[in-house]
Write an enzyme that holds these catalytic residues in place. Structure first.
Site, PDB file in Angstrom:
ATOM      1  N   ASN A  10     125.225  34.967  62.935  1.00 14.48           N
ATOM      2  CA  ASN A  10     124.498  33.704  63.064  1.00 14.48           C
ATOM      3  C   ASN A  10     123.007  34.041  63.129  1.00 14.48           C
ATOM      4  OD1 ASN A  10     123.380  31.265  63.778  1.00 14.48           O
ATOM      5  ND2 ASN A  10     124.135  31.309  65.896  1.00 14.48           N
ATOM      6  N   TRP A  11     122.328  33.782  62.038  1.00 16.21           N
ATOM      7  CA  TRP A  11     120.911  34.164  61.969  1.00 16.21           C
ATOM      8  C   TRP A  11     120.000  33.231  62.771  1.00 16.21           C
ATOM      9  CZ3 TRP A  11     120.024  35.639  56.076  1.00 16.21           C
ATOM     10  CH2 TRP A  11     120.589  36.906  55.856  1.00 16.21           C
ATOM     11  N   HIS A  99     126.748  24.770  68.481  1.00 22.68           N
ATOM     12  CA  HIS A  99     126.222  25.990  69.106  1.00 22.68           C
ATOM     13  C   HIS A  99     125.504  25.612  70.404  1.00 22.68           C
ATOM     14  CE1 HIS A  99     123.737  29.505  69.795  1.00 22.68           C
ATOM     15  NE2 HIS A  99     124.649  30.164  69.121  1.00 22.68           N
ATOM     16  N   GLU A 101     122.743  26.290  71.501  1.00 18.98           N
ATOM     17  CA  GLU A 101     121.347  25.856  71.315  1.00 18.98           C
ATOM     18  C   GLU A 101     121.281  24.412  70.819  1.00 18.98           C
ATOM     19  OE1 GLU A 101     120.473  29.300  68.986  1.00 18.98           O
ATOM     20  OE2 GLU A 101     120.790  30.480  70.801  1.00 18.98           O
ATOM     21  N   GLU A 171     131.055  30.822  73.300  1.00 18.80           N
ATOM     22  CA  GLU A 171     129.678  31.323  73.379  1.00 18.80           C
ATOM     23  C   GLU A 171     129.059  30.896  74.687  1.00 18.80           C
ATOM     24  OE1 GLU A 171     127.963  32.808  69.626  1.00 18.80           O
ATOM     25  OE2 GLU A 171     126.808  31.253  70.576  1.00 18.80           O
ATOM     26  N   GLY A 175     122.537  33.514  79.303  1.00 18.91           N
ATOM     27  CA  GLY A 175     121.172  34.017  79.430  1.00 18.91           C
ATOM     28  C   GLY A 175     120.996  35.500  79.167  1.00 18.91           C
ATOM     29  N   GLY A 229     124.518  37.168  66.994  1.00 16.44           N
ATOM     30  CA  GLY A 229     123.185  36.625  66.760  1.00 16.44           C
ATOM     31  C   GLY A 229     122.209  37.730  66.401  1.00 16.44           C
ATOM     32  N   GLY A 230     121.459  38.186  67.391  1.00 14.02           N
ATOM     33  CA  GLY A 230     120.379  39.153  67.181  1.00 14.02           C
ATOM     34  C   GLY A 230     120.768  40.361  66.337  1.00 14.02           C
TER      35      GLY A 230
HETATM   36  P1  PGA Z   1     123.331  36.863  70.418  1.00 15.85           P
HETATM   37  O1  PGA Z   1     123.643  35.396  69.873  1.00 15.85           O
HETATM   38  O2  PGA Z   1     124.330  37.785  69.774  1.00 15.85           O
HETATM   39  O3  PGA Z   1     121.918  37.135  70.006  1.00 15.85           O
HETATM   40  O4  PGA Z   1     123.526  36.805  71.907  1.00 15.85           O
HETATM   41  C1  PGA Z   1     124.923  34.931  69.663  1.00 15.85           C
HETATM   42  C2  PGA Z   1     124.854  33.451  69.328  1.00 15.85           C
HETATM   43  O5  PGA Z   1     124.270  32.703  70.141  1.00 15.85           O
HETATM   44  O6  PGA Z   1     125.362  33.020  68.261  1.00 15.85           O
END
Ligand code: PGA
Length: 247
Positions: A10-11, A99, A101, A171, A175, A229-230
């Site tokens: 997930n970019w 997600h 976010e 997910e 934090g 993510g990262g």
């Molecule tokens: P992360 O993100 O691997 O950078 O913790 C995962 C995500 O929120 O999809």
């Protein structure tokens, strides 16, 4: 490992059109044969503006690809939104929905995420439905209440056949520096599988998955893969996770 494993990147709001082209100059590198691995599905989810170079790169190396959000109406007065038919023209097959976010920064309610999930399924596409608690909710002992609310909102409007086609992604928004342990992640994924009521559904775990912890997480019985993510932003770190799964 005998179960099928899903490695989804997930970019988020990273990797521009040009950066996406560059990514596929290096990806999948020496791992070209991974497209022949029936026990593995690799996927990347990019911002809308990077979907064209993503689709070209993904088709070349045999991975699935998708978007990170969509609106459930097919067209109309919804300024700033993107519809399912718009994504279909890019051959998008998978869409991340709900997600953390989207839930916490953009205040998307459970009902909206549920409607989006249903619309994506009705269009013959695969929703990657995210759910999970915040650190505050976990620390106040509300993990399961919150997740039950999030999951029930969607399960209530899906048929059992539709619910079986969803890819679920646990997910926790717990934090920076506070990642779920493999046991905590397994506990929630196992609980989710029971709540969904289908032992065969695909459940991913997302939250700081990287080369160093991937193998342990992926060997948990109820974790079918990772939403990364990262560590998915650069070919090397994403491929390190693939290397961990292989090794
Ligand atoms: P992360 O993100 O691997 O950078 O913790 C995962 C995500 O929120 O999809």
């Amino acid at each position: 490992m005998s179960k099928k494993i899903y490695l989804y990147g997930n970019w988020k709001m990273n990797n521009t059109y040009r950066e996406t082209e560059k990514f596929f100059e290096e990806f999948p590198g020496v791992y070209e044969p991974f497209k022949n691995d029936a026990g593995l599905e690799v996927g990347i989810f990019a911002p809308f503006t990077s979907l064209w170079p993503l689709s070209q790169g993904a088709k070349k190396c045999g991975i699935v690809f998708g978007a990170q959000n969509v609106y459930y109406e097919p067209k109309g007065a919804f300024t700033g939104e993107i519809s399912i038919p718009m994504l279909k023209e890019y051959d998008v097959t998978h869409i991340i929905l709900g997600h953390s976010e989207r839930r916490h920064i953009f205040f998307e309610p459970d009902e909206m995420i549920a409607k989006k999930t249903k619309a994506v399924l009705e269009a013959g596409m695969t929703p990657v439905f995210c759910y999970g608690e915040t650190l505050e909710e976990r620390e106040s002992g509300n993990t399961f209440t919150v997740m039950e609310r999030q999951l029930k909102a969607v399960l209530d409007i899906l048929t059992p056949e539709e619910a079986a086609k969803v890819i679920y992604a646990y997910e926790p928004a717990i934090g920076t520096g506070k990642t779920a342990t493999p046991d905590q992640a397994e506990e929630v994924c196992k609980w989710s599988r029971e709540l969904i009521g289908n032992p065969k559904v695909v459940i991913l775990y997302g939250g700081s998955v990287k080369g160093s912890n991937a193998k342990e997480l992926l060997s948990m019985p109820d974790i079918d893969g990772a939403l990364v993510g990262g560590a998915s932003l650069k070919p090397a770190s994403f491929l390190e996770i693939y290397g961990a799964y292989k090794g």
